[in-house]
Motif scaffolding. Structure first.
Motif, short mmCIF file in Angstrom:
data_model
loop_
_atom_site.label_atom_id
_atom_site.label_comp_id
_atom_site.label_asym_id
_atom_site.label_seq_id
_atom_site.Cartn_x
_atom_site.Cartn_y
_atom_site.Cartn_z
N ALA A 186 -0.64 -8.90 18.37
CA ALA A 186 -0.66 -8.57 16.94
C ALA A 186 -1.57 -9.54 16.18
O ALA A 186 -2.36 -9.14 15.33
CB ALA A 186 0.75 -8.63 16.37
N VAL A 187 -1.48 -10.81 16.54
CA VAL A 187 -2.30 -11.82 15.85
C VAL A 187 -3.78 -11.64 16.17
O VAL A 187 -4.64 -11.75 15.29
CB VAL A 187 -1.80 -13.25 16.19
CG1 VAL A 187 -2.71 -14.31 15.57
CG2 VAL A 187 -0.37 -13.45 15.67
N VAL A 188 -4.10 -11.28 17.42
CA VAL A 188 -5.49 -10.98 17.79
C VAL A 188 -6.03 -9.85 16.90
O VAL A 188 -7.11 -9.95 16.33
CB VAL A 188 -5.61 -10.58 19.28
CG1 VAL A 188 -6.98 -9.96 19.58
CG2 VAL A 188 -5.40 -11.79 20.18
N SER B 209 -2.63 -13.16 5.19
CA SER B 209 -1.80 -12.08 5.72
C SER B 209 -0.40 -12.23 5.17
O SER B 209 0.09 -13.35 5.00
CB SER B 209 -1.75 -12.15 7.25
OG SER B 209 -0.80 -11.22 7.73
N ARG B 210 0.22 -11.10 4.85
CA ARG B 210 1.65 -11.15 4.55
C ARG B 210 2.35 -11.05 5.89
O ARG B 210 1.96 -10.27 6.75
CB ARG B 210 2.07 -9.99 3.65
CG ARG B 210 3.59 -9.93 3.48
CD ARG B 210 4.04 -8.88 2.49
NE ARG B 210 3.49 -9.14 1.17
CZ ARG B 210 2.62 -8.34 0.55
NH1 ARG B 210 2.21 -7.22 1.12
NH2 ARG B 210 2.16 -8.65 -0.64
N ALA C 227 -0.72 -5.16 11.67
CA ALA C 227 -0.40 -5.33 13.08
C ALA C 227 1.09 -5.61 13.20
O ALA C 227 1.70 -6.14 12.27
CB ALA C 227 -1.21 -6.48 13.67
N ARG C 228 1.66 -5.20 14.34
CA ARG C 228 3.10 -5.35 14.53
C ARG C 228 3.44 -5.94 15.87
O ARG C 228 2.71 -5.76 16.84
CB ARG C 228 3.76 -3.97 14.48
CG ARG C 228 3.69 -3.37 13.12
CD ARG C 228 3.82 -1.85 13.15
NE ARG C 228 3.97 -1.46 11.78
CZ ARG C 228 5.13 -1.25 11.19
NH1 ARG C 228 6.24 -1.27 11.88
NH2 ARG C 228 5.20 -0.98 9.92
N ILE D 278 5.75 -7.74 10.98
CA ILE D 278 4.70 -6.90 10.40
C ILE D 278 3.71 -7.81 9.66
O ILE D 278 4.08 -8.55 8.75
CB ILE D 278 5.28 -5.86 9.42
CG1 ILE D 278 6.33 -5.00 10.14
CG2 ILE D 278 4.16 -4.97 8.86
CD1 ILE D 278 7.18 -4.16 9.21
N PHE D 279 2.46 -7.76 10.13
CA PHE D 279 1.40 -8.53 9.50
C PHE D 279 0.56 -7.57 8.66
O PHE D 279 0.10 -6.55 9.17
CB PHE D 279 0.49 -9.16 10.56
CG PHE D 279 1.21 -10.14 11.45
CD1 PHE D 279 1.29 -11.48 11.10
CD2 PHE D 279 1.80 -9.72 12.63
CE1 PHE D 279 1.95 -12.39 11.93
CE2 PHE D 279 2.47 -10.62 13.46
CZ PHE D 279 2.54 -11.96 13.11
N THR D 280 0.36 -7.90 7.39
CA THR D 280 -0.45 -7.06 6.53
C THR D 280 -1.56 -7.90 5.92
O THR D 280 -1.28 -8.94 5.28
CB THR D 280 0.40 -6.45 5.39
OG1 THR D 280 1.62 -5.96 5.94
CG2 THR D 280 -0.33 -5.32 4.70
N ARG D 281 -2.79 -7.48 6.15
CA ARG D 281 -3.94 -8.24 5.67
C ARG D 281 -3.99 -8.27 4.14
O ARG D 281 -3.80 -7.25 3.48
CB ARG D 281 -5.21 -7.59 6.22
CG ARG D 281 -6.50 -8.16 5.68
CD ARG D 281 -7.68 -7.56 6.41
NE ARG D 281 -7.72 -8.04 7.79
CZ ARG D 281 -8.25 -9.22 8.14
NH1 ARG D 281 -8.78 -10.01 7.24
NH2 ARG D 281 -8.27 -9.57 9.39
#
Length: 156
Positions: free
Chosen positions: A45-47, A79-80, A56-57, A70-73
């Motif tokens: 997800a981090v990649v 990122s959130r 990304a999750r 859950i990563f939100t740009r």
């Protein structure tokens, strides 16, 4: 205002892991069982987010339950990060809205990515390749994903 990110990932026993996440004044310990390839999922997800994905999750399977990352740009470079908890679930078919928010904050993508990279490196140093697989049973240490993340950060 220091955006401090501290991540520690520990294999706590056969088939169990914990991830201690501290961002500024927020702290959470997220646990996972070997039902999911937790560390690999998180690195993956981090990649994605480092490479420019909008979302990304990752999931940490519990027995039962699930932590969903859950990563939100947030342009340009943040990122959130939101972690949802779902109780009594073995298969993650539940919608985000059904989850209970366990953690939410934002930070620089690079800061988080570097913290997870060094956390994964520590896991490797502490357990070794064989030791990791012995403890994590079904999955090998995600060495390729670690390399991918290093490369993604270098190309930024």
């Amino acid at each position: 205002n220091g955006m401090g990110v501290f991540i520690q990932y520990n294999l706590t026993g056969r088939g169990w892991a914990e991830c201690i996440l501290e961002i500024d004044d927020q702290k959470i310990t997220v646990t996972a069982s070997y039902l999911s390839d937790a560390l690999a999922d998180l690195l993956d997800a981090v990649v994605s987010i480092v490479r420019g994905a909008n979302e990304a999750r990752a999931k940490f399977q519990e027995e039962p339950g699930e932590y969903r990352w859950i990563f939100t740009r947030l342009p340009p470079d943040k990122s959130r990060i939101c972690i949802l908890w779902f109780s009594n679930t073995f298969i993650s078919t539940k919608l985000d809205i059904e989850g209970e928010k366990a953690f939410e904050t934002e930070c620089r993508i690079r800061t988080f990515a570097e913290a997870i990279l060094s956390a994964s490196q520590r896991v490797l140093e502490v357990n070794g390749i064989e030791g990791y697989q012995e403890k994590w049973v079904d999955y090998k240490f995600p060495i390729q994903l670690q390399a991918k993340l290093k490369k993604a950060l270098k190309n930024k």
